[in-house]
Design a protein around this motif. Structure first.
Motif, PDB file in Angstrom:
ATOM      1  N   THR A  80       0.492  -1.419  -0.057  1.00  0.00           N
ATOM      2  CA  THR A  80       0.190   0.412   0.623  1.00  0.00           C
ATOM      3  C   THR A  80       0.610   1.293  -0.096  1.00  0.00           C
ATOM      4  O   THR A  80       1.654   1.675   0.692  1.00  0.00           O
ATOM      5  N   VAL A  81       0.427   2.107  -1.506  1.00  0.00           N
ATOM      6  CA  VAL A  81       1.213   3.390  -1.631  1.00  0.00           C
ATOM      7  C   VAL A  81       0.388   4.234  -1.117  1.00  0.00           C
ATOM      8  O   VAL A  81      -0.746   4.192  -1.038  1.00  0.00           O
ATOM      9  N   SER A  82       1.253   5.482  -0.586  1.00  0.00           N
ATOM     10  CA  SER A  82       0.485   6.821  -0.725  1.00  0.00           C
ATOM     11  C   SER A  82       0.252   7.298  -1.834  1.00  0.00           C
ATOM     12  O   SER A  82       1.017   8.013  -2.315  1.00  0.00           O
ATOM     13  N   VAL A  83      -0.344   8.110  -2.159  1.00  0.00           N
ATOM     14  CA  VAL A  83      -1.120   8.672  -3.528  1.00  0.00           C
ATOM     15  C   VAL A  83      -1.530  10.025  -3.846  1.00  0.00           C
ATOM     16  O   VAL A  83      -2.797  10.414  -2.608  1.00  0.00           O
ATOM     17  N   ASN A  84      -1.331  11.331  -3.472  1.00  0.00           N
ATOM     18  CA  ASN A  84      -1.755  12.190  -4.348  1.00  0.00           C
ATOM     19  C   ASN A  84      -2.270  12.844  -5.235  1.00  0.00           C
ATOM     20  O   ASN A  84      -2.762  14.092  -5.721  1.00  0.00           O
ATOM     21  N   ALA A  85      -1.182  12.443  -6.509  1.00  0.00           N
ATOM     22  CA  ALA A  85      -2.292  12.889  -7.909  1.00  0.00           C
ATOM     23  C   ALA A  85      -2.157  11.502  -8.730  1.00  0.00           C
ATOM     24  O   ALA A  85      -0.907  10.716  -8.103  1.00  0.00           O
ATOM     25  N   PHE A  86      -2.533  11.471  -9.424  1.00  0.00           N
ATOM     26  CA  PHE A  86      -2.175  10.780 -11.068  1.00  0.00           C
ATOM     27  C   PHE A  86      -2.319  11.048 -12.528  1.00  0.00           C
ATOM     28  O   PHE A  86      -2.962  12.626 -12.035  1.00  0.00           O
ATOM     29  N   LYS A 104      -6.919  14.659  -0.435  1.00  0.00           N
ATOM     30  CA  LYS A 104      -6.166  14.459   0.122  1.00  0.00           C
ATOM     31  C   LYS A 104      -5.296  12.630  -0.313  1.00  0.00           C
ATOM     32  O   LYS A 104      -5.690  12.250  -0.895  1.00  0.00           O
ATOM     33  N   SER A 105      -4.241  12.445   0.407  1.00  0.00           N
ATOM     34  CA  SER A 105      -3.883  11.233  -0.252  1.00  0.00           C
ATOM     35  C   SER A 105      -4.949  10.240   0.418  1.00  0.00           C
ATOM     36  O   SER A 105      -5.556  10.507   1.278  1.00  0.00           O
ATOM     37  N   LEU A 151       1.105   7.877 -11.083  1.00  0.00           N
ATOM     38  CA  LEU A 151       0.975   7.709 -10.015  1.00  0.00           C
ATOM     39  C   LEU A 151       2.108   8.372  -8.574  1.00  0.00           C
ATOM     40  O   LEU A 151       2.831   8.068  -8.499  1.00  0.00           O
ATOM     41  N   PHE A 152       1.429   9.441  -8.173  1.00  0.00           N
ATOM     42  CA  PHE A 152       2.770  10.520  -7.609  1.00  0.00           C
ATOM     43  C   PHE A 152       2.077  10.376  -6.239  1.00  0.00           C
ATOM     44  O   PHE A 152       1.379  10.742  -5.475  1.00  0.00           O
ATOM     45  N   GLY A 153       3.538   9.954  -4.926  1.00  0.00           N
ATOM     46  CA  GLY A 153       3.079  10.081  -3.494  1.00  0.00           C
ATOM     47  C   GLY A 153       4.594   9.696  -3.180  1.00  0.00           C
ATOM     48  O   GLY A 153       5.198  10.256  -3.385  1.00  0.00           O
ATOM     49  N   HIS A 154       4.039   8.747  -1.528  1.00  0.00           N
ATOM     50  CA  HIS A 154       5.172   8.060  -1.637  1.00  0.00           C
ATOM     51  C   HIS A 154       5.120   6.692  -1.095  1.00  0.00           C
ATOM     52  O   HIS A 154       4.493   5.940  -0.560  1.00  0.00           O
TER      53      HIS A 154
END
Length: 404
Positions: A60-66, A129-130, A157-160
């Motif tokens: 599971t990853v944190s996503v802020n944008a795609f 939100k993430s 996917l953009f995040g952390h």
């Protein structure tokens, strides 16, 4: 993020006539939807509703944008133009655990409005939100524009990723190609945990503003360097959890060839122009276009003009479509003026740097003389490019002839 497993409803495996090779299909095609390369893509077998592609990131990853980049596989746009009524209809879903699915974006009923810029083949959205995402699924919900197939060149996917950034990479080598110094090969050892590398380079030691991304490899050959210019390189690392800049800067200098000293300059009498065309310097390409060499009036020059400003480092003039006869070796008849004693010129033929050449002074800036300089690397016919580059000391080129 790099997915661990990718599945799809179908794969298009027929030849791709537009690109002269096989179209994306099978496992390689599915991976192309996530490989950060716009030149490759996955395509479903059809463009009808219900085709889908799904990826599992293994965690599971944190996503802020795609972002979704559609590939326009087999579209038949009228007159090669895209109309205002083009629009992709799709459903984007995510799962935080690989079991339960939720809607992330629903464009199933999107309507194209004329003149409203609805032609979105590269959709980008930022989230309020993430979100925790393990799986992502993209489903086609309508006919693909212009009769195309449902095809994707990038689902991004953009995040952390929730981990640590990779270690830095300072253990690398740079080798400039002596046969063609527009190229340099950078090699390094793999860094554990790095998903990719960014090779940074530039023509100043403290300014590496050009970049080359490498995914899954440990070397790259950069092919856009300028002759007669030194470059400096660094290698950065990244993964889904961070970016680490390299701290070591390594040079890739231009190799100054052995100096050639031609015989004393002669009177500027053209050679047999019926056999050897005369090419005026003022008709050559000047670089840079502004702030570099410039055409200037000079009644003493052939045609009443010459090129001045060759003393600046990095400037050059380039003659194209030069007759090379049978090819191979020859001589360059260079007519020039030099009023500061002696000078130097860097010559390249068809992209290959020749030995640096010493130019005798001519006794004044309007006193033109000619020298014969040995050259090689000519190709038959009017196919050659000859470049004269400044070497920090001025000379004013008037014209050239290639003697073969």
């Amino acid at each position: 993020y790099a997915p661990q497993n990718i599945t799809a409803s179908s794969d298009y495996t027929q030849p791709n006539s537009a690109y002269g090779g096989p179209a994306p299909g099978g496992a390689q095609g599915k991976a192309a939807a996530f490989n950060e390369d716009m030149r490759s893509w996955w395509s479903a077998a059809t463009g009808t509703g219900g085709e889908w592609i799904q990826a599992d990131f293994g965690k599971t990853v944190s996503v802020n944008a795609f972002q979704i980049n559609f590939a326009d596989q087999d579209t038949t746009a009228k007159n090669n133009l895209r109309d205002n009524d083009w629009i992709y209809r799709y459903l984007l879903e995510f799962s935080p655990d690989g079991v339960d699915w939720y809607t992330l974006l629903d464009k199933s009923d999107a309507v194209a409005e004329p003149n409203k810029a609805q032609d979105c083949s590269h959709d980008y959205f930022e989230l309020a939100k993430s979100l925790g995402v393990r799986c992502i699924r993209l489903t086609n919900k309508g006919s693909v524009p212009a009769g195309g197939k449902f095809a994707v060149s990038g689902i991004r996917l953009f995040g952390h990723g929730g981990g640590e950034a990779p270690a830095k990479q300072d253990d690398f080598t740079v080798v400039r190609n002596k046969a063609d110094e527009r190229q340099a090969t950078v090699s390094w050892t793999a860094v554990p945990g790095a998903q990719g590398y960014i090779v940074c380079y530039g023509s100043r030691e403290g300014a590496q503003h050009l970049h080359y991304q490498v995914i899954g490899g440990t070397s790259v050959t950069v092919r856009n360097l300028t002759l007669c210019v030194d470059y400096w390189f660094t290698v950065d690392t990244y993964n889904d959890s961070g970016y680490t800049k390299g701290t070591v800067v390594k040079p890739a200098p231009w190799t100054v060839p052995p100096l050639v000293t031609p015989d004393a300059p002669q009177d500027p009498v053209p050679k047999d122009t019926a056999k050897y065309p005369l090419y005026e310097a003022e008709d050559a390409r000047l670089y840079p276009m502004s702030g570099g060499p410039a055409v200037a009036d000079d009644p003493a020059a052939s045609g009443g003009k010459s090129v001045q400003g060759m003393h600046e480092p990095g400037v050059y003039i380039e003659f194209t479509n030069i007759e090379g006869g049978p090819g191979g070796e020859g001589k360059l008849w260079l007519v020039y003026a030099c009023g500061v004693g002696n000078s130097l010129v860097n010559i390249s033929v068809n992209g290959t740097a020749l030995p640096q050449t010493f130019l005798h002074g001519t006794g004044g800036w309007s006193n033109y003389k000619g020298v014969e300089i040995p050259i090689f690397g000519l190709t038959p016919g009017k196919t050659n490019t000859v470049r004269l580059a400044g070497a920090g000391i001025g000379f004013n080129p008037d014209y050239i002839q290639v003697i073969y």
